[in-house]
Scaffold this active site. Structure first.
Site, PDB file in Angstrom:
ATOM      1  N   HIS A  46      -8.620 -15.733 -21.147  1.00  0.00           N
ATOM      2  CA  HIS A  46      -8.305 -15.943 -19.741  1.00  0.00           C
ATOM      3  C   HIS A  46      -6.802 -15.981 -19.492  1.00  0.00           C
ATOM      4  O   HIS A  46      -6.322 -15.516 -18.461  1.00  0.00           O
ATOM      5  CB  HIS A  46      -8.950 -17.251 -19.266  1.00  0.00           C
ATOM      6  CG  HIS A  46      -8.974 -17.426 -17.785  1.00  0.00           C
ATOM      7  ND1 HIS A  46      -9.816 -16.713 -16.967  1.00  0.00           N
ATOM      8  CD2 HIS A  46      -8.248 -18.228 -16.965  1.00  0.00           C
ATOM      9  CE1 HIS A  46      -9.621 -17.073 -15.712  1.00  0.00           C
ATOM     10  NE2 HIS A  46      -8.673 -17.982 -15.678  1.00  0.00           N
ATOM     11  N   SER A  91     -10.424 -13.732 -10.130  1.00  0.00           N
ATOM     12  CA  SER A  91     -11.837 -14.068 -10.301  1.00  0.00           C
ATOM     13  C   SER A  91     -12.036 -15.561 -10.487  1.00  0.00           C
ATOM     14  O   SER A  91     -11.168 -16.257 -11.004  1.00  0.00           O
ATOM     15  CB  SER A  91     -12.389 -13.341 -11.531  1.00  0.00           C
ATOM     16  OG  SER A  91     -11.710 -13.786 -12.701  1.00  0.00           O
ATOM     17  N   HIS A  92     -13.185 -16.034 -10.048  1.00  0.00           N
ATOM     18  CA  HIS A  92     -13.656 -17.378 -10.383  1.00  0.00           C
ATOM     19  C   HIS A  92     -15.157 -17.287 -10.647  1.00  0.00           C
ATOM     20  O   HIS A  92     -15.963 -18.041 -10.101  1.00  0.00           O
ATOM     21  CB  HIS A  92     -13.333 -18.371  -9.263  1.00  0.00           C
ATOM     22  CG  HIS A  92     -12.615 -19.591  -9.767  1.00  0.00           C
ATOM     23  ND1 HIS A  92     -12.894 -20.862  -9.368  1.00  0.00           N
ATOM     24  CD2 HIS A  92     -11.634 -19.724 -10.692  1.00  0.00           C
ATOM     25  CE1 HIS A  92     -12.108 -21.728  -9.990  1.00  0.00           C
ATOM     26  NE2 HIS A  92     -11.335 -21.056 -10.791  1.00  0.00           N
ATOM     27  N   ASP A 270       2.448 -22.611  -9.783  1.00  0.00           N
ATOM     28  CA  ASP A 270       1.148 -23.247  -9.593  1.00  0.00           C
ATOM     29  C   ASP A 270       0.571 -23.669 -10.938  1.00  0.00           C
ATOM     30  O   ASP A 270       0.716 -22.957 -11.935  1.00  0.00           O
ATOM     31  CB  ASP A 270       0.214 -22.251  -8.902  1.00  0.00           C
ATOM     32  CG  ASP A 270      -1.241 -22.696  -8.919  1.00  0.00           C
ATOM     33  OD1 ASP A 270      -1.482 -23.884  -8.661  1.00  0.00           O
ATOM     34  OD2 ASP A 270      -2.117 -21.852  -9.173  1.00  0.00           O
ATOM     35  N   GLN A 316      -6.937 -29.541  -9.296  1.00  0.00           N
ATOM     36  CA  GLN A 316      -6.390 -28.630  -8.297  1.00  0.00           C
ATOM     37  C   GLN A 316      -5.215 -29.231  -7.526  1.00  0.00           C
ATOM     38  O   GLN A 316      -4.896 -30.407  -7.664  1.00  0.00           O
ATOM     39  CB  GLN A 316      -7.499 -28.240  -7.318  1.00  0.00           C
ATOM     40  CG  GLN A 316      -8.655 -27.508  -7.972  1.00  0.00           C
ATOM     41  CD  GLN A 316      -8.275 -26.119  -8.415  1.00  0.00           C
ATOM     42  OE1 GLN A 316      -8.157 -25.200  -7.608  1.00  0.00           O
ATOM     43  NE2 GLN A 316      -8.062 -25.941  -9.712  1.00  0.00           N
TER      44      GLN A 316
END
Length: 735
Positions: A46, A91-92, A270, A316
């Site tokens: 990933h 993508s998730h 991020d 998050q």
């Protein structure tokens, strides 16, 4: 209890023995548990793209209008007037299969952070979602109706709370997604060209500041989880799925945009996949710097958290900032004003190492550059799939009437209106949407402070990619970009989201190689460079993988928003033209799937020169005010495209076109479009087309309340009911 060795711990983190030995060589010692967690995340599929890097390197990524290509949080292109747009698709998939609401919601949140981390305000979202067949009573269909409801709720819940419009997308249904639905999230933002921020940390002694939410254990191990295939019993993976809070993200967005107006920082990143690990290593690695971080200073929302938890959590709504020395308090004051956490947790060094401390004791020390530069780049075995030889020939044995075929195709879940989905998304917030969901082809937003508009579309025909991954990927680029051109906009660049099966399977890697080659060729010839993207492998459950799904998102600019070209009929008694050639091509078609029960055949012909000519023809004709509407002919062929245009405009049409076979009205030949022309412009338009070298013909007129196309005859009201009512009945049958 016997203590695990470092190698055993590494293997438990999905590292291979070779990777472990490489890590030992870099460190010149055995790694501890924290270091194993960090290295395994950074070298996961990933994060490292270790199986795909070899094939991504040849993508065209430059053009005069490209400001930032791949390698940053998102790509950036110049749109004139000192403006730039920032966009990316990611993508998730895995999280959305395990926990559809949070998986989809945090996918939306993550892609938005990629955009506003660059200094841009997010102004539009799209999504590409794929599920198994949902219109029967099987357990798989019931599961995917539930998954779809959860995913849609998650996308809408997060986007609506953020005040960012979701203005379009793509939905598909194939049985290959039974064990792995896809959720690809796209976002686009706008920024001044001289106000773009990058994810970099440099300058010895400059402070490193943590901002945003507190850190918990949610998403722990998410990057590693997303780098593996599924097996039965995915419930145990739920703790690896992040939990989102859009209200906190909204505060974070506004705080960041306020910060960007000041000259306080060097860079910002991020905390996405692998959280604090990837953000810190990437920021320091880009400049060859080092970093010291005090992990016990990270704001925690759970008690008893360890350095391992803090480095690998994917909680998050968090950012890492490299500020200018002396401006620490000014930066923190902004985030505190927005009721967010902000704490200095370290500083930039010139050591080239990542040094992690816990209560002033060093707990990990890893060379940053070697961890990135010596990350595995695999040359996996490839093999052309055997199934390709078995599916080359198709049998079209059903002798059905055009009426029966039309009814079957037009009522399929793939074709009917998806208002049940897009009505849950706020598409009008920010009041810039001028071509909204359900309007066919691309979606369009205006730029308030200029006369321009931005057109965008996402898509991928997975059946085409299954029967020919290279040509299928080329057609994905062609289709998404043609949608943009049909609005009158010039396609400028693409982002991709490459969804494939298990890379350990040589046939999957062959599919990946071929798809990448197709994207390279198409983007080069069509002058649409790839500026950002994402790879999602291991979309496989119990040994069954998805079809190759190289999703493409295209962005283009319309110089004058008043020239926006619709995709549906505009007036009665106008003329209808078709541009392009229709052949008897049914490989990978909706007809073959729905009528003959096959996903097989030869891919439709691909002619990139003709494709580009059609785009330019539409754009130029629109600039000459010769067109009323334009629509790319896609899935289901000419008949289905015309029927959509009729039901959405509530204007009938009468079409008569000479074809080799009657059934070719459902052919899916590429590089074709439908245009509507007013009687006053017919002569001028005909003369203009004669200069283009395109095949074209006038095939009929708009008008009335009947849809007629060769042997087809349908009352508009009847097919409107099918188009607008079918999907809701399918998706709500369990409720």
């Amino acid at each position: 209890m016997k203590t695990k060795t470092a190698l055993q711990m590494a293997l438990a983190h999905n590292m291979t023995k070779d990777e472990y030995e490489k890590a030992v060589n870099i460190l010149q010692r055995e790694p501890n548990y924290l270091e194993i967690g960090i290295i395994s995340a950074m070298w996961s599929e990933h994060c490292s793209y270790k199986s795909s890097t070899k094939y991504l390197r040849g993508f065209p990524t430059t053009a005069p209008w490209v400001i930032q290509g791949p390698g940053e949080n998102a790509g950036v292109i110049d749109i004139g007037d000192d403006d730039a747009v920032v966009f990316k698709m990611e993508s998730h998939n895995h999280p959305s299969f395990i926990e559809p609401y949070q998986g989809a919601a945090t996918g939306v949140g993550g892609i938005m952070r990629d955009i506003f981390t660059m200094g841009a305000r997010p102004i539009a979202s799209l999504n590409l979602i794929q599920f198994a067949k949902i219109d029967d009573d099987t357990q798989t269909a019931k599961l995917h109706r539930r998954l779809l409801r959860g995913v849609v709720e998650g996308i809408g819940g997060y986007g609506n709370c953020m005040g960012v419009p979701t203005i379009g997308g793509s939905v598909g249904f194939e049985q290959c997604y039974a064990g792995n639905n896809l959720v690809n999230a796209f976002n686009l933002g706008i920024v001044k060209k001289d106000e773009i921020f990058l994810g970099v940390a440099k300058g010895e002694g400059n402070p490193v500041i943590y901002v945003g939410s507190k850190t918990g254990r949610d998403g722990l191990g998410g990057a590693v989880m997303s780098s593996s295939s599924f097996e039965q019993g995915n419930e145990s993976l739920r703790p690896t799925v992040q939990v989102g809070d859009p209200f906190t993200e909204k505060l974070l967005l506004e705080a960041c945009l306020e910060l960007f107006k000041k000259d306080y920082i060097i860079g910002i990143q991020d905390m996405g996949a692998a959280g604090l690990t990837s953000s810190s290593f990437e920021m320091a690695g880009k400049s060859g710097s080092g970093m010291k971080l005090q992990l016990d200073k990270v704001p925690a929302r759970e008690s008893g958290m360890s350095g391992y938890d803090f480095m690998l959590s994917e909680s998050q709504e968090r950012m890492l900032i490299c500020a200018k020395k002396g401006y620490e308090q000014k930066v923190m004051d902004i985030f505190h004003k927005w009721q967010l956490e902000a704490v200095v947790m370290g500083e930039v060094t010139n050591s080239g190492n990542m040094e992690l401390f816990w209560e002033n004791e060093i707990v990990a020390k890893i060379p940053i550059s070697p961890l990135s530069e010596e990350a595995p780049v695999l040359d996996r075995p490839i093999k052309r799939p055997e199934y390709l030889d078995k599916i080359k020939d198709i049998s079209m044995t059903k002798n059905l009437s055009l009426q029966t075929i039309f009814d079957k195709l037009f009522s399929s879940a793939e074709i009917v209106d998806k208002s049940w989905i897009y009505q849950q998304f706020d598409s009008m917030v920010q009041t810039n949407t001028i071509k909204h969901p359900g309007s066919l082809d691309s979606s369009v937003i205006r730029i308030k402070h200029s006369k321009k508009a931005i057109s965008m579309s996402v898509g991928c025909n997975a059946r085409y990619c299954y029967i020919d991954p290279k040509l299928g990927a080329m057609s994905a680029v062609m289709s998404a970009s043609a949608d943009v051109a049909m609005s009158g906009a010039t396609p400028l660049a693409v982002t991709d989201c490459l969804n494939f099966g298990n890379p350990n399977n040589p046939e999957v890697m062959w599919q990946f190689k071929e798809a990448c080659e197709g994207i390279k060729i198409a983007c080069k010839e069509l002058n649409t460079p790839v500026v950002s993207g994402n790879v999602s492998l291991n979309n496989e459950t119990d040994g069954i993988g998805i079809y190759p799904t190289p999703a493409i998102g295209t962005v283009g600019v319309l110089e004058d928003q008043k020239r926006l070209l619709p995709s549906i009929f505009q007036n009665q008694n106008n003329y209808i033209f078709i541009l392009g050639d229709t052949y008897s091509e049914f490989g990978g078609s909706l007809y073959l799937k729905e009528i003959e029960g096959q996903i097989a055949g030869t891919h439709p012909k691909v002619d990139l020169k003709k494709e580009l000519t059609i785009w330019n023809t539409i754009i130029e004709a629109n600039n000459k005010n010769l067109l009323q509407c334009a629509k790319n002919i896609g899935v289901g062929g000419l008949a289905i495209s015309l029927a959509k245009m009729s039901v959405l405009s509530n204007i009938g049409c009468e079409i008569d076109i000479a074809l080799e076979n009657d059934i070719d009205i459902f052919s899916e030949s590429l590089s074709r479009c439908i245009v509507e022309v007013a009687p006053k412009d017919i002569t001028t338009f005909d003369k203009f087309l004669q200069t283009t070298e395109l095949t074209y013909m006038c095939i009929g007129k708009t008008g009335g309340d009947i849809f007629r196309a060769n042997g087809l005859y349908k009352k508009l009201n009847d097919i409107k009911k099918i188009y607008f009512d079918t999907f809701q009945k399918i998706i709500e049958q369990d409720l």
